[in-house]
Design a protein around this motif. Structure first.
Motif, mmCIF file in Angstrom:
data_model
loop_
_atom_site.group_PDB
_atom_site.id
_atom_site.type_symbol
_atom_site.label_atom_id
_atom_site.label_comp_id
_atom_site.label_asym_id
_atom_site.label_seq_id
_atom_site.Cartn_x
_atom_site.Cartn_y
_atom_site.Cartn_z
ATOM 1 N N LEU A 17 0.903 -1.109 -0.035
ATOM 2 C CA LEU A 17 -0.185 0.014 -0.083
ATOM 3 C C LEU A 17 0.799 1.344 -0.028
ATOM 4 C CD1 LEU A 17 -2.812 -1.026 2.536
ATOM 5 C CD2 LEU A 17 -3.017 -1.024 0.246
ATOM 6 N N ARG A 18 2.066 1.173 0.656
ATOM 7 C CA ARG A 18 2.983 2.219 0.651
ATOM 8 C C ARG A 18 3.772 2.633 -0.498
ATOM 9 N NH1 ARG A 18 3.011 4.803 5.190
ATOM 10 N NH2 ARG A 18 2.275 4.109 7.227
ATOM 11 N N GLU A 19 3.725 1.702 -1.576
ATOM 12 C CA GLU A 19 4.311 1.877 -2.498
ATOM 13 C C GLU A 19 4.193 3.151 -3.214
ATOM 14 O OE1 GLU A 19 3.800 -1.655 -5.008
ATOM 15 O OE2 GLU A 19 5.034 -2.604 -3.790
ATOM 16 N N GLY A 20 5.116 3.980 -3.687
ATOM 17 C CA GLY A 20 4.938 5.277 -4.225
ATOM 18 C C GLY A 20 4.692 6.376 -3.426
ATOM 19 N N ASP A 49 -4.446 8.149 1.513
ATOM 20 C CA ASP A 49 -4.561 7.259 0.152
ATOM 21 C C ASP A 49 -5.299 5.870 0.573
ATOM 22 O OD1 ASP A 49 -3.167 9.040 -1.477
ATOM 23 O OD2 ASP A 49 -1.450 8.554 -0.504
ATOM 24 N N HIS A 50 -5.136 5.224 1.591
ATOM 25 C CA HIS A 50 -5.502 3.732 1.709
ATOM 26 C C HIS A 50 -5.829 3.897 3.286
ATOM 27 C CE1 HIS A 50 -3.604 2.645 -2.079
ATOM 28 N NE2 HIS A 50 -2.670 3.054 -1.619
ATOM 29 N N VAL A 51 -7.028 2.795 3.579
ATOM 30 C CA VAL A 51 -7.417 2.595 4.928
ATOM 31 C C VAL A 51 -7.216 1.245 5.270
ATOM 32 C CG1 VAL A 51 -9.465 2.697 6.616
ATOM 33 C CG2 VAL A 51 -9.034 4.376 4.671
ATOM 34 N N VAL A 52 -6.574 1.132 6.602
ATOM 35 C CA VAL A 52 -6.342 -0.117 7.219
ATOM 36 C C VAL A 52 -7.354 -0.217 8.335
ATOM 37 C CG1 VAL A 52 -4.783 -1.870 8.415
ATOM 38 C CG2 VAL A 52 -4.147 -0.717 6.413
ATOM 39 N N ALA A 53 -8.063 -1.253 8.522
ATOM 40 C CA ALA A 53 -9.117 -1.437 9.717
ATOM 41 C C ALA A 53 -8.593 -2.533 10.319
ATOM 42 C CB ALA A 53 -10.409 -1.387 9.191
#
Length: 285
Positions: A17-20, A49-53
């Motif tokens: 997810l952290r790429e870029g 940019d992204h969500v982790v639950a």
């Protein structure tokens, strides 16, 4: 949406997810999701940019006579709700993954944890601080999102992050999101489903009476007798007991006997039909 049940898989997926240089927001939960949780996910999506639950019913924050075994668990339903809201990754470890054999570390945050729920639920905030610290280190989020309904919990987590010099998330990236309420004002909670129809109707007295008490305090009435009358109203409406109803400083959570110009909060915990409800509202100086 991807689902991780082990730490190795979680870290691999978060790295992707952290790429870029993309950012990650974390929404920690114990499952049994409702609109309040989904509001946190939406807020995280707006900011990151992204969500982790995460969904983990944390045994270390339950006391010996509390509802750990009865706490609702509905992983498949919750996962579908998160996916519908655009969550990228669900972290759903079991207790053995979170607390492996030989686990012997505990985090205690003094001060903000000691009164209110800390007084009536000994050890509860140790469990909260420890598991949230682990979640932060596991997912390494840029930001984390918590509901203000658990106002003391939010204060404990911020203090823990500050004291331990956490950088992911930094203390200022731990975001409190305003309480989401039912149409009658009751704060949304996974435990509301425990209420009988009669108790659910009576429970609506809590937010209404809080607003009335706050209005009287803001109008200059003495807090102590105002809160005594507030407690009597709850008991008269069908509540079984009140753990506390306190006017506190919003930063330190120390009780105050009068408005001083600093931000204040009315914080309440009360029991009805075997269910413990908590709530809080801001009080203007």
């Amino acid at each position: 949406m991807q689902t991780a049940h082990t730490l190795d898989v979680l870290r691999t997926q978060v790295a992707k997810l952290r790429e870029g240089g993309d950012t990650v927001g974390l929404v920690p939960t114990m499952g049994a999701l409702h609109e309040g949780h989904l509001t946190l996910v939406r807020r995280a999506r707006e900011a990151c940019d992204h969500v982790v639950a995460s969904i983990f019913v944390n045994p270390t924050q339950f006391g010996p006579n509390e509802d750990l075994d009865a706490y609702p668990r509905q992983l498949e339903v919750d996962a579908a709700m998160l996916e519908a809201e655009g969550c990228a990754l669900l972290w759903a470890p079991n207790a053995a993954e979170m607390y492996p054999d030989g686990f012997a570390t505990n985090i205690t945050v003094t001060g903000v944890s000691e009164g209110l729920c800390g007084a009536s639920r000994p050890g509860h905030f140790d469990g909260v601080a420890t598991v949230v610290c682990k979640l932060f280190h596991q997912a390494l989020p840029d930001m984390a999102f918590f509901g203000e309904k658990d106002f003391q919990q939010l204060a404990v987590i911020r203090a823990m992050a500050r004291d331990l010099d956490l950088t992911r998330p930094h203390v200022h990236s731990i975001i409190g999101v305003p309480t989401v309420r039912e149409a009658d004002g009751l704060a949304m909670s996974s435990r509301n489903r425990y209420l009988s129809d009669t108790d659910r109707t009576a429970a609506a007295t809590l937010p209404r009476a809080m607003k009335e008490a706050i209005a009287r305090i803001e109008d200059g009435q003495e807090p102590a007798p105002t809160l005594n009358a507030f407690e009597d109203e709850l008991l008269g409406a069908g509540f079984d007991s009140i753990d506390y109803a306190s006017l506190v400083d919003s930063s330190s959570l120390a009780p105050i006997s009068a408005l001083t110009g600093s931000a204040a909060r009315l914080i309440v915990a009360a029991r009805i039909g075997g269910t413990r409800l908590i709530d809080n509202m801001a009080v203007s100086a």
